[in-house]
Design a protein around this motif. Structure first.
Motif, PDB file in Angstrom:
ATOM      1  N   THR A   1       2.608   2.386  -6.919  1.00 24.59           N
ATOM      2  CA  THR A   1       1.256   2.953  -6.921  1.00 24.59           C
ATOM      3  C   THR A   1       1.244   4.382  -7.459  1.00 24.59           C
ATOM      4  OG1 THR A   1       1.385   3.793  -4.642  1.00 24.59           O
ATOM      5  CG2 THR A   1       0.582   1.538  -4.948  1.00 24.59           C
ATOM      6  N   THR A   2       2.420   4.990  -7.628  1.00 26.71           N
ATOM      7  CA  THR A   2       2.499   6.347  -8.174  1.00 26.71           C
ATOM      8  C   THR A   2       2.849   6.357  -9.660  1.00 26.71           C
ATOM      9  OG1 THR A   2       4.863   6.692  -7.661  1.00 26.71           O
ATOM     10  CG2 THR A   2       3.268   7.141  -5.906  1.00 26.71           C
TER      11      THR A   2
ATOM     12  N   SER B   1      -3.982   1.471  -7.759  1.00 28.24           N
ATOM     13  CA  SER B   1      -4.249   2.908  -7.624  1.00 28.24           C
ATOM     14  C   SER B   1      -4.892   3.444  -8.894  1.00 28.24           C
ATOM     15  CB  SER B   1      -2.953   3.694  -7.347  1.00 28.24           C
ATOM     16  OG  SER B   1      -2.158   3.807  -8.511  1.00 28.24           O
TER      17      SER B   1
ATOM     18  N   LYS C   1       0.835  -1.193   0.000  1.00 24.70           N
ATOM     19  CA  LYS C   1       0.000   0.000   0.000  1.00 24.70           C
ATOM     20  C   LYS C   1       0.877   1.253   0.000  1.00 24.70           C
ATOM     21  CE  LYS C   1      -3.968   2.098   2.315  1.00 24.70           C
ATOM     22  NZ  LYS C   1      -4.917   2.015   3.452  1.00 24.70           N
ATOM     23  N   SER C   2       0.593   2.188  -0.895  1.00 27.15           N
ATOM     24  CA  SER C   2       1.383   3.421  -1.053  1.00 27.15           C
ATOM     25  C   SER C   2       2.839   3.124  -1.393  1.00 27.15           C
ATOM     26  CB  SER C   2       1.309   4.270   0.223  1.00 27.15           C
ATOM     27  OG  SER C   2      -0.023   4.653   0.495  1.00 27.15           O
TER      28      SER C   2
END
Length: 314
Positions: free
Chosen positions: A112-113, A140, A107-108
Motif C-alpha cells: 500500500t506504500t 491506497s 490493510k496498511s
C-alpha cells in the motif's frame, strides 16, 4: 526486451488442508496469492519474459514471496521493500466445489506504500506489454497514482496495455469511486477484459455489445468479455461482436484464478501475433484448465499442455 510487466500485490497465502469452515481449520499450506502473480506464472510457463512490479516487507513472508517469484522465472528487478510495513496475508478455506471462503490481512501492508518513486526507473521502450488489473488502485492513493503513472508512461512509449477490471468492491470507499477510477484506467488500455457482470456494473449497460462499445469509445482496440461457459465475446472497432465458445468442464474444483488464466491466454496470443479469435480460444482453454485444479495457479499450463488440451477438446 521484456515481454510483459505486471503490477500488483503478492500475499502470503495460507490454505486450509481440510474441508470445512475457515474458523475451524487447524492446518494450512503456505503459498502465494495475487491475481497479477497468477498471470505472471502463467506467462512464464508459456516461455514469456515477465517482470513484476511490487513492494513487500522485509519479513519472512516477503522473503518467501521473492524467492518463489524467482523460482517461477519471473523477474524481480522492479520489486521494492519496506522496512516499516509488513507483507500482506490471505487465508483460504478448502472446498470440494465452488468458491472458497477467504480472509485478507492487507490493510496498511508494504504494497500500500508503493509510489511513483519506486517505479520511476522502468523504461517502457524496452517493454512489449503492460498488464494492469483493477485491484491495486483500490488499496491506497499512492498505489493508484503509481498505476496511473505507469499506464501513462506505457502509453507514451507505444507499449501495449491490457486491463482486467477484476472488481473487488470491498476494497473501495464506494461503488461510485470504483466505477470512476476503473473506467478512467480503462481509457489508457488497448485491450479491456471485463466479465459480463463487471461490465454491467462499470458501464450501466446490460448487453455485451453495448458495454463493449463503451470501452471502444474510450479508446480500446478490442474488448473481450468473459462469460463463463458461454466463452468469450470479442468486439473490435467497426466489426460485429464474435462469440468464441468455451470448453466443457465436467467438474469444477476451484474457480479462483480462472479469470487470471483467461488473461494469460489473451496476452500470450497477442504476443505471438495471433488473431483475437485464437486468443479467446487460448483464454477459454486456460480458464477451463485452471478451474479443474485446486489453488490459484496450479492449473496454469505449459505450451505443450495447452496445445494438447485444445487439440483434445476443441
Amino acid at each position: 526486451m521484456t515481454d510483459v510487466v505486471l503490477v500488483g500485490e503478492p500475499m502470503g497465502l495460507f490454505s486450509a488442508t481440510e474441508y470445512g469452515s475457515l474458523k475451524d481449520a487447524k492446518e494450512f499450506n503456505k503459498s502465494i496469492a495475487g491475481a497479477e502473480f497468477n498471470v505472471g506464472i502463467g506467462l512464464a510457463r508459456l516461455k514469456h519474459s515477465v517482470e513484476y512490479v511490487t513492494k513487500v516487507g522485509q519479513d519472512p513472508i516477503g522473503e518467501f514471496i521473492v524467492e518463489e517469484i524467482e523460482k517461477e522465472n519471473i523477474g524481480s528487478d522492479f520489486i521494492s521493500y519496506s522496512d516499516t510495513y509488513q507483507t500482506g496475508l490471505m487465508l483460504k478455506s478448502k472446498v470440494s466445489e465452488g468458491d472458497p471462503v477467504t480472509a485478507y490481512y492487507r490493510k496498511s501492508s508494504a504494497f500500500t506504500t508503493l509510489s511513483k518513486e519506486n517505479i520511476a526507473g522502468i523504461d517502457f521502450s524496452k517493454v512489449k506489454l503492460l498488464h494492469v488489473t483493477g485491484i491495486p488502485p483500490a488499496v491506497s492513493e499512492t498505489v493508484r497514482e503509481a498505476i496511473i503513472y505507469l499506464m501513462k508512461k506505457a502509453k507514451e512509449a507505444g507499449t501495449i496495455i491490457t486491463f482486467d477490471p477484476n472488481l473487488r468492491p470491498s476494497l473501495w470507499n464506494s461503488t461510485e469511486e470504483m466505477i470512476e477510477v476503473l473506467n478512467g484506467l480503462a481509457s489508457y488500455a488497448d485491450v479491456v477484459l471485463p466479465g459480463v457482470s463487471e461490465g454491467k456494473m462499470l458501464t450501466g449497460i446490460d448487453d455485451i455489445e453495448g458495454m463493449s462499445q463503451y470501452y471502444l469509445n474510450l479508446g480500446a482496440e478490442a474488448v473481450i468479455v468473459k462469460s463463463g461457459e458461454e466463452g468469450a465475446y470479442i468486439t473490435e472497432k467497426g466489426k460485429e461482436t464474435l462469440n468464441v465458445k468455451g470448453f466443457k468442464v465436467s467438474h469444477v474444483v476451484d474457480t479462483v484464478g480462472a479469470g487470471d488464466g483467461f488473461a494469460v491466454g489473451i496476452i500470450h496470443a497477442r504476443l505471438e501475433g495471433l488473431s483475437w479469435e485464437e486468443a479467446a480460444t487460448y483464454a477459454n482453454a486456460i480458464g477451463a484448465l485452471q478451474v479443474q485444479h485446486p489453488g490459484d495457479n496450479e492449473g496454469l499450463p505449459t505450451k505443450e499442455e495447452l496445445e494438447a488440451y485444445i487439440k483434445a477438446n476443441k
